[in-house]
Design an enzyme around this catalytic site. Structure first.
Site, PDB file in Angstrom:
ATOM      1  N   GLU A 124     -25.003   3.784  39.251  1.00 14.93           N
ATOM      2  CA  GLU A 124     -25.636   3.083  38.628  1.00 14.93           C
ATOM      3  C   GLU A 124     -26.295   3.390  37.360  1.00 14.93           C
ATOM      4  OE1 GLU A 124     -25.609  -0.442  38.788  1.00 14.93           O
ATOM      5  OE2 GLU A 124     -24.740  -0.658  40.860  1.00 14.93           O
ATOM      6  N   GLY A 151     -17.763   1.520  54.095  1.00 12.67           N
ATOM      7  CA  GLY A 151     -16.844   0.860  53.603  1.00 12.67           C
ATOM      8  C   GLY A 151     -15.590   0.642  54.348  1.00 12.67           C
ATOM      9  N   ALA A 207     -19.327 -19.473  46.929  1.00 13.04           N
ATOM     10  CA  ALA A 207     -20.575 -19.649  46.524  1.00 13.04           C
ATOM     11  C   ALA A 207     -20.969 -18.521  45.470  1.00 13.04           C
ATOM     12  CB  ALA A 207     -21.768 -19.648  47.434  1.00 13.04           C
ATOM     13  N   LYS A 233     -27.872   3.118  55.997  1.00 11.20           N
ATOM     14  CA  LYS A 233     -26.822   3.178  56.962  1.00 11.20           C
ATOM     15  C   LYS A 233     -27.176   4.036  58.230  1.00 11.20           C
ATOM     16  CE  LYS A 233     -23.869   2.738  53.010  1.00 11.20           C
ATOM     17  NZ  LYS A 233     -22.922   3.624  51.938  1.00 11.20           N
ATOM     18  N   GLY A 251     -18.271   5.316  36.908  1.00  8.60           N
ATOM     19  CA  GLY A 251     -18.738   4.283  37.911  1.00  8.60           C
ATOM     20  C   GLY A 251     -19.304   4.491  39.245  1.00  8.60           C
ATOM     21  N   VAL A 286     -21.644   0.138  56.463  1.00 10.23           N
ATOM     22  CA  VAL A 286     -21.733   1.474  56.709  1.00 10.23           C
ATOM     23  C   VAL A 286     -21.086   2.239  55.815  1.00 10.23           C
ATOM     24  CG1 VAL A 286     -22.218   3.527  58.276  1.00 10.23           C
ATOM     25  CG2 VAL A 286     -23.059   1.334  59.065  1.00 10.23           C
ATOM     26  N   GLU A 345     -18.888  -4.535  60.027  1.00 14.49           N
ATOM     27  CA  GLU A 345     -17.885  -3.350  59.641  1.00 14.49           C
ATOM     28  C   GLU A 345     -18.025  -2.821  58.329  1.00 14.49           C
ATOM     29  OE1 GLU A 345     -16.444  -0.188  60.856  1.00 14.49           O
ATOM     30  OE2 GLU A 345     -15.749  -1.623  62.167  1.00 14.49           O
TER      31      GLU A 345
END
Length: 444
Positions: free
Chosen positions: A191, A135, A46, A207, A188, A133, A130
């Site tokens: 932001e 990655g 989606a 987190k 990168g 928090v 998982e």
């Protein structure tokens, strides 16, 4: 050839993580099926815009804008859209339909976690998270499963790669915060339009709420997490920390503690702190993440790795997908989240910690005694003190005949309330020209 039961997988979102999940699932479907004991069929993805550019090739026929129909036809739903809505509504729909849900949505879990976990328990489904928090770092399962028989005392986490990159550049390259943020933006990590979620500590606070809730079997709402960002950190503070044997890190701290009144509770907080260079977290460089756990029986444990990145985070999502598929094969209801402890959430004022305070004072007889009296009056004990004389006074218009001295004072442990009151008194003292730095000390 083994024939497996087929499970229908719906994916919501095809951003940097979602696109990689789709690509890896299509590429390694047979291998994942062998691990899960069930076929994993990606029945649709989606998206908001069918024609938007994506980081991985997804067959056009899998893309749809009709998320609700996709959800209702799935056994497992993976939500990687981000944001609170419509993600919350879609997850509620998925759980109500009986599907298991996998999400990496930290903001949603920190804000609406109890509601989602309660519904999952009611319908016998499972909510996996998982990737929410740290990655690619496996930390949710170790806390929920491997350490379920232990008693967690404290968690110190570097859980935001952007801020760790910035503070590390300031420490290792001598860049100012502004320059390091510009570097992070160029690469990168931050932001470009609004980096406040990272540098103001909002991401880390979300987190922290998740980690504290899980570690201490207690619901910790997001608004109970004390938060400070890194925007006030200066290169002078970083240099002074290095000379004193510390490094500054933005820490997520989850702690089970007993306050001065004998109340046992949970503290959840985020702030920049001085970490001894001998501590394992001091060696976490660049945009890496690490979570350091202090457990009663297992002792000290550290989990280290990539805290972000499309393909890295996709690894955690696919791990949850295999777990969800295995649960479908075995059968039975999902495992409910444990919040039975129901410990009170202690405010920051009740926390016991240590400060390092840097003062610019008038260099004249009696100043040390006056400063020491202020500490004593507020019940704070001085552990270390160093002094250096400055060639010029720090304040414009100050008497040139009275040069300034710099005092760096390290305290013994005291309540945050007493330490804060001490700093407030120092700021109004006639012998103190400026309180130039206040940092907490953690991990020693």
């Amino acid at each position: 050839m083994i024939e497996y039961r087929n499970l229908r997988v719906a994916l919501l979102g095809a951003g940097s993580v979602g696109a990689q999940v789709a690509s890896l699932l299509l590429e390694h479907g047979d291998e994942l099926a062998n691990r899960a004991g069930a076929g994993l069929e990606l029945v649709g993805v989606a998206v908001r815009d069918l024609d938007a550019p994506r980081t991985a090739n997804i067959p056009r026929e899998l893309l749809t804008t009709d998320a609700e129909s996709l959800i209702l036809g799935a056994d497992i739903v993976i939500e990687l859209m981000g944001g609170l809505e419509p993600a919350r509504t879609y997850i509620l729909q998925a759980l109500t339909s009986g599907a298991d849900v996998i999400t990496g949505n930290k903001a949603l879990l920190a804000t609406h976690g109890p509601e989602l976990f309660e519904l999952a328990e009611q319908v016998g489904a499972q909510l996996y998270y998982e990737a929410a928090v740290a990655g690619a770092i496996p930390i949710i399962r170790p806390l929920r499963d491997s350490l379920a028989g232990d008693r967690i005392k404290r968690i110190l986490g570097i859980v935001n790669g952007t801020t760790n990159f910035i503070l590390d550049r300031m420490d290792t390259a001598g860049e100012s915060l502004e320059a390091a943020l510009a570097t992070a933006t160029e690469l990168g990590y931050a932001e470009k339009s609004d980096p406040s979620a990272d540098i103001e500590g909002f991401d880390a606070a979300q987190k922290t709420a998740i980690l504290a809730s899980l570690a201490f079997h207690t619901t910790v709402p997001l608004d109970a997490v004390y938060r400070e960002g890194i925007t006030a950190i200066t290169i002078e503070q970083v240099d002074a920390a290095r000379k004193a044997g510390y490094v500054i890190k933005l820490l997520a701290i989850c702690e089970r503690m007993t306050d001065a009144d004998g109340v046992e509770g949970v503290s959840a907080r985020v702030y920049p702190a001085l970490v001894p260079r001998s501590h394992p977290l001091a060696a976490v460089h660049g945009a890496k993440n690490a979570v350091f756990i202090e457990a009663e029986a297992a002792g000290d444990l550290m989990f280290y790795g990539a805290g972000a990145g499309g393909i890295e985070t996709a690894s955690a999502v696919l791990g949850d997908l295999v777990s969800a598929a295995r649960r479908h094969v075995i059968g039975g209801p999902g495992v409910a989240e444990s919040t039975h402890a129901n410990l009170p959430i202690l405010p920051i004022s009740r926390v016991i910690t240590r400060y390092q305070i840097t003062l610019s004072v008038v260099d004249q007889p009696g100043v040390l005694a006056a400063v020491a009296t202020l500490f004593s009056e507020h019940g704070v004990s001085v552990e270390t003190l160093t002094q250096s004389v400055q060639a010029q006074p720090v304040q414009a218009g100050a008497d040139p005949a009275l040069p300034s001295a710099t005092l760096v004072i390290g305290t013994h442990e005291a309540s945050e309330a007493d330490l804060a009151a001490t700093v407030a008194a120092l700021e109004t003292s006639q012998v103190v020209r400026a309180v130039t730095s206040v940092l907490r000390v953690e991990g020693s």
